[in-house]
Scaffold this motif. Sequence first.
Motif, PDB file in Angstrom:
ATOM      1  N   LEU A  86      -4.272  -3.638 -51.657  1.00  0.00           N
ATOM      2  CA  LEU A  86      -5.100  -2.935 -52.619  1.00  0.00           C
ATOM      3  C   LEU A  86      -6.068  -3.904 -53.286  1.00  0.00           C
ATOM      4  CD1 LEU A  86      -2.470  -0.475 -54.135  1.00  0.00           C
ATOM      5  CD2 LEU A  86      -4.042  -0.156 -52.222  1.00  0.00           C
ATOM      6  N   PRO A  87      -7.129  -3.409 -53.931  1.00  0.00           N
ATOM      7  CA  PRO A  87      -8.194  -4.288 -54.420  1.00  0.00           C
ATOM      8  C   PRO A  87      -7.810  -5.129 -55.635  1.00  0.00           C
ATOM      9  CG  PRO A  87      -8.653  -2.013 -55.021  1.00  0.00           C
ATOM     10  CD  PRO A  87      -7.487  -1.985 -54.083  1.00  0.00           C
ATOM     11  N   ASP A  88      -6.626  -4.920 -56.203  1.00  0.00           N
ATOM     12  CA  ASP A  88      -6.157  -5.773 -57.291  1.00  0.00           C
ATOM     13  C   ASP A  88      -4.636  -5.814 -57.212  1.00  0.00           C
ATOM     14  OD1 ASP A  88      -7.499  -6.834 -60.142  1.00  0.00           O
ATOM     15  OD2 ASP A  88      -5.345  -6.474 -60.243  1.00  0.00           O
ATOM     16  N   THR A  89      -4.061  -6.968 -57.459  1.00  0.00           N
ATOM     17  CA  THR A  89      -2.613  -7.112 -57.300  1.00  0.00           C
ATOM     18  C   THR A  89      -1.835  -6.208 -58.258  1.00  0.00           C
ATOM     19  OG1 THR A  89      -2.647  -9.013 -58.817  1.00  0.00           O
ATOM     20  CG2 THR A  89      -2.772  -9.472 -56.442  1.00  0.00           C
ATOM     21  N   VAL A  90      -2.407  -5.884 -59.418  1.00  0.00           N
ATOM     22  CA  VAL A  90      -1.683  -5.019 -60.351  1.00  0.00           C
ATOM     23  C   VAL A  90      -1.509  -3.610 -59.780  1.00  0.00           C
ATOM     24  CG1 VAL A  90      -3.628  -4.116 -61.697  1.00  0.00           C
ATOM     25  CG2 VAL A  90      -1.414  -4.479 -62.811  1.00  0.00           C
ATOM     26  N   LEU A  91      -2.393  -3.200 -58.880  1.00  0.00           N
ATOM     27  CA  LEU A  91      -2.236  -1.889 -58.243  1.00  0.00           C
ATOM     28  C   LEU A  91      -1.102  -1.912 -57.223  1.00  0.00           C
ATOM     29  CD1 LEU A  91      -5.957  -0.769 -57.791  1.00  0.00           C
ATOM     30  CD2 LEU A  91      -4.366  -0.330 -59.688  1.00  0.00           C
ATOM     31  N   ASP A  92      -0.933  -3.028 -56.525  1.00  0.00           N
ATOM     32  CA  ASP A  92       0.240  -3.175 -55.659  1.00  0.00           C
ATOM     33  C   ASP A  92       1.525  -3.114 -56.492  1.00  0.00           C
ATOM     34  OD1 ASP A  92      -0.793  -3.716 -52.873  1.00  0.00           O
ATOM     35  OD2 ASP A  92      -1.838  -5.309 -53.945  1.00  0.00           O
ATOM     36  N   GLU A  93       1.507  -3.773 -57.657  1.00  0.00           N
ATOM     37  CA  GLU A  93       2.663  -3.727 -58.548  1.00  0.00           C
ATOM     38  C   GLU A  93       2.928  -2.297 -59.023  1.00  0.00           C
ATOM     39  OE1 GLU A  93       2.040  -6.438 -61.751  1.00  0.00           O
ATOM     40  OE2 GLU A  93       1.494  -8.096 -60.422  1.00  0.00           O
ATOM     41  N   ALA A  94       1.851  -1.581 -59.361  1.00  0.00           N
ATOM     42  CA  ALA A  94       2.003  -0.198 -59.826  1.00  0.00           C
ATOM     43  C   ALA A  94       2.615   0.675 -58.744  1.00  0.00           C
ATOM     44  CB  ALA A  94       0.644   0.349 -60.259  1.00  0.00           C
ATOM     45  N   ARG A  95       2.157   0.518 -57.517  1.00  0.00           N
ATOM     46  CA  ARG A  95       2.690   1.327 -56.420  1.00  0.00           C
ATOM     47  C   ARG A  95       4.165   1.032 -56.198  1.00  0.00           C
ATOM     48  NH1 ARG A  95      -0.611   1.204 -50.925  1.00  0.00           N
ATOM     49  NH2 ARG A  95       0.001  -0.986 -51.026  1.00  0.00           N
ATOM     50  N   ARG A  96       4.555  -0.232 -56.267  1.00  0.00           N
ATOM     51  CA  ARG A  96       5.972  -0.579 -56.097  1.00  0.00           C
ATOM     52  C   ARG A  96       6.816  -0.011 -57.243  1.00  0.00           C
ATOM     53  NH1 ARG A  96       3.735  -5.590 -54.379  1.00  0.00           N
ATOM     54  NH2 ARG A  96       4.056  -6.500 -56.447  1.00  0.00           N
ATOM     55  N   ALA A  97       6.302  -0.104 -58.471  1.00  0.00           N
ATOM     56  CA  ALA A  97       7.051   0.404 -59.627  1.00  0.00           C
ATOM     57  C   ALA A  97       7.229   1.913 -59.548  1.00  0.00           C
ATOM     58  CB  ALA A  97       6.331   0.015 -60.920  1.00  0.00           C
ATOM     59  N   LEU A  98       6.184   2.624 -59.150  1.00  0.00           N
ATOM     60  CA  LEU A  98       6.272   4.080 -59.019  1.00  0.00           C
ATOM     61  C   LEU A  98       7.231   4.469 -57.893  1.00  0.00           C
ATOM     62  CD1 LEU A  98       2.493   4.842 -59.489  1.00  0.00           C
ATOM     63  CD2 LEU A  98       4.321   5.661 -60.999  1.00  0.00           C
ATOM     64  N   SER A  99       7.159   3.762 -56.785  1.00  0.00           N
ATOM     65  CA  SER A  99       8.065   4.057 -55.671  1.00  0.00           C
ATOM     66  C   SER A  99       9.516   3.878 -56.078  1.00  0.00           C
ATOM     67  CB  SER A  99       7.737   3.159 -54.473  1.00  0.00           C
ATOM     68  OG  SER A  99       6.455   3.459 -53.949  1.00  0.00           O
ATOM     69  N   ALA A 100       9.803   2.801 -56.832  1.00  0.00           N
ATOM     70  CA  ALA A 100      11.176   2.553 -57.262  1.00  0.00           C
ATOM     71  C   ALA A 100      11.631   3.596 -58.274  1.00  0.00           C
ATOM     72  CB  ALA A 100      11.283   1.152 -57.853  1.00  0.00           C
ATOM     73  N   HIS A 101      10.767   3.951 -59.217  1.00  0.00           N
ATOM     74  CA  HIS A 101      11.138   4.886 -60.279  1.00  0.00           C
ATOM     75  C   HIS A 101      11.421   6.279 -59.730  1.00  0.00           C
ATOM     76  CE1 HIS A 101      11.157   6.470 -64.407  1.00  0.00           C
ATOM     77  NE2 HIS A 101      10.479   7.497 -63.927  1.00  0.00           N
ATOM     78  N   TYR A 102      10.589   6.725 -58.771  1.00  0.00           N
ATOM     79  CA  TYR A 102      10.706   8.097 -58.280  1.00  0.00           C
ATOM     80  C   TYR A 102      11.528   8.219 -56.996  1.00  0.00           C
ATOM     81  CZ  TYR A 102       7.460   9.703 -61.815  1.00  0.00           C
ATOM     82  OH  TYR A 102       6.874  10.017 -63.014  1.00  0.00           O
ATOM     83  N   ALA A 103      12.102   7.126 -56.530  1.00  0.00           N
ATOM     84  CA  ALA A 103      12.871   7.169 -55.281  1.00  0.00           C
ATOM     85  C   ALA A 103      13.973   8.232 -55.292  1.00  0.00           C
ATOM     86  CB  ALA A 103      13.463   5.789 -54.988  1.00  0.00           C
ATOM     87  N   PRO A 104      14.728   8.411 -56.391  1.00  0.00           N
ATOM     88  CA  PRO A 104      15.793   9.433 -56.351  1.00  0.00           C
ATOM     89  C   PRO A 104      15.272  10.854 -56.132  1.00  0.00           C
ATOM     90  CG  PRO A 104      16.169   7.899 -58.157  1.00  0.00           C
ATOM     91  CD  PRO A 104      14.784   7.625 -57.640  1.00  0.00           C
ATOM     92  N   GLU A 105      14.068  11.160 -56.635  1.00  0.00           N
ATOM     93  CA  GLU A 105      13.499  12.496 -56.470  1.00  0.00           C
ATOM     94  C   GLU A 105      12.646  12.613 -55.217  1.00  0.00           C
ATOM     95  OE1 GLU A 105      12.264  14.801 -60.289  1.00  0.00           O
ATOM     96  OE2 GLU A 105      11.804  12.699 -60.663  1.00  0.00           O
ATOM     97  N   LEU A 106      11.798  11.620 -55.005  1.00  0.00           N
ATOM     98  CA  LEU A 106      10.823  11.703 -53.919  1.00  0.00           C
ATOM     99  C   LEU A 106      11.460  11.392 -52.570  1.00  0.00           C
ATOM    100  CD1 LEU A 106       7.855  12.176 -53.155  1.00  0.00           C
ATOM    101  CD2 LEU A 106       7.417   9.756 -53.681  1.00  0.00           C
TER     102      LEU A 106
END
Length: 209
Positions: A86-106
């Motif tokens: 992604l164009p900024d490393t913080v967006l990669d971090e955001a995607r990983r954080a969202l994936s981890a948070h929503y893993a039980p539902e998604l």
Amino acid sequence: MAMHQLQGSLFDQGDDVRLGTLSDIRRTVLGEGAWIDLLPGWLRGADALYARLAADVPWKSERRQMYDRAVDVPRLLAFYRAGEPLPDTVLDEARRALSAHYAPELGEAFTTAGLCHYRDGRDSVAWHGDRIGRGAREDTMVAILSVGTPRDLLLRPLCGGETVRRPLGHGDLIVMGGSCQRTWEHAVPKTTRAAGGRISIQFRPQGVQ
């Protein structure tokens, strides 16, 4: 349904771009199996990130067929496929954080990222649902991180009913989940009010568009 205003983060003005915690995210049940999660100011230093993305992303303008003529899409676009940095490393971090948070539902990770640059109040997106691909037939999630000047995101049920308005910018996060893409529509309307630029980053699972 009550319409709550989201306030911009008090930390936007610095250059220290970092994510907060997802523990304070709050869910609103919309009905028909749809829901939204909201977290104002999840990203600190969002104005600095807006400036970097506006300058550095290889934005593209598109034309689409509308009835008997081709028209300009009223916003700039960029898309990052699964596996692309992604164009900024913080967006990669955001995607990983969202994936981890929503893993039980998604039950799967967010893999792709689409970016929209609304340059001013004349840029917009019409009513739609992300119903190309799996979102047309099954529950899924789309997580949207907004940086820059807030713009209204509107949501309305396909079966008719009250429109929900959420102004999003300055690092605010919204996640549309459940049946939201099938049973509700969303839009960012044009505005005649003076409006600065806003960039939305939409994280989706593979096969959802």
